[in-house]
Design an enzyme around this catalytic site. Structure first.
Site, short mmCIF file in Angstrom:
data_model
loop_
_atom_site.label_atom_id
_atom_site.label_comp_id
_atom_site.label_asym_id
_atom_site.label_seq_id
_atom_site.Cartn_x
_atom_site.Cartn_y
_atom_site.Cartn_z
CD GLU A 163 37.65 37.06 43.96
OE1 GLU A 163 36.39 37.00 44.32
OE2 GLU A 163 38.06 36.08 43.54
CD GLU B 237 41.33 31.14 42.80
OE1 GLU B 237 40.33 30.78 43.55
OE2 GLU B 237 41.32 31.58 41.80
#
Length: 267
Positions: free
Chosen positions: A142, A147
């Site tokens: 991933e 974020e």
């Protein structure tokens, strides 16, 4: 999967425009979306993300109040659910991905975006692997390009794999934080190579994750594997914490997304 990126890329080589990179003469944009549509995003490139598990998907919704096109931006919202009495979720969030439509490898993703801060808000720009369902997370990797949590003035950039998650090995370093212009546009980027992933914010390198020699399983599952892109405005969850409904709605605006490849690699 309907198709991966390569047929799309080679049909789009004529769209070589600058993507704001420091060494843009080395790169050529081969796929992009500038979100200049007036009513709806391009459904040949993007689909809405459905609700599910894990907790970042707890509030995902197809409700139109979570999506908009505005001033050349795709707008993704996290809202209090006072718009759908049939949905028992307290909050609704909007997200899109290229899953099953477009996938990326061996190149550079750049995303220009901004977002409002809110308690419990978790906007994210990230990538998941195209893989058989039999391969469970995080065996195929991933890539978290950005974020953001709550009212932070930093963004997180992280790599996940079996090596970093299940085995818990943090050397080489698998993530970093870097300062952003909160509430303003920033450009979030990752370069994907066969031997490393290299991350940037506003064209400044933040960290790189190399492929190393090791007998441990799953250290670098990223080489030559296609990944699809996710853009989502998330609310709540174990990492970001509780949502303050008085802070909502929260929005993420995406101005553009561009995928480039080294000119020497384009055939």
């Amino acid at each position: 999967m309907k198709r991966i990126l390569y047929p799309v890329l080679f049909a789009a080589l004529s769209c070589a425009v600058s993507c704001g990179q420091k060494n843009s003469d080395e790169w050529q944009v081969v796929w992009e979306d500038d979100f200049n549509q007036t009513e709806h995003f391009d459904e040949t490139k993007w689909s809405k993300i459905s609700r599910g598990t894990p907790d970042w998907r707890d509030c995902m919704s197809f409700n139109e109040n979570c999506f908009a096109m505005r001033d050349g931006n795709l707008v993704l919202r996290g809202i209090v659910n006072d718009v759908d009495a049939a949905d028992t979720s307290k909050y609704l969030t909007g997200g899109v991905y290229t899953k099953g439509k477009v996938a990326f490898s061996n190149g550079r993703i750049d995303i220009r975006a901004r977002f409002t801060s809110a308690r419990g808000a978790w906007p994210a720009l990230w990538m998941k692997p195209v893989k058989p369902d039999s391969i469970k997370w995080p065996m195929a990797g991933e890539i978290d390009i950005m974020e953001h949590l709550n009212y932070d003035t930093i963004a997180y950039q992280t790599v996940h794999s079996n090596f970093t998650h299940h085995l818990g090995i943090k050397e080489p370093k698998n993530g970093t934080t870097a300062a952003i212009r909160r509430d303003d546009y920033n450009i979030y980027s990752v370069e994907m190579y066969r031997d490393s992933l290299v991350f940037f914010i506003n064209n400044q390198k933040t960290f790189s994750y190399p492929r190393i020699e090791t007998d441990k399983e799953g250290q670098f599952p990223f080489a030559d594997r296609p990944f699809y892109l996710l853009l989502d405005m998330q609310l709540g969850g174990a990492w970001v914490g509780e949502v303050n409904p008085e802070d909502l709605p929260a929005e993420m605006e995406i101005d553009w997304v561009r995928f480039s490849q080294k000119k020497k690699d384009i055939r």
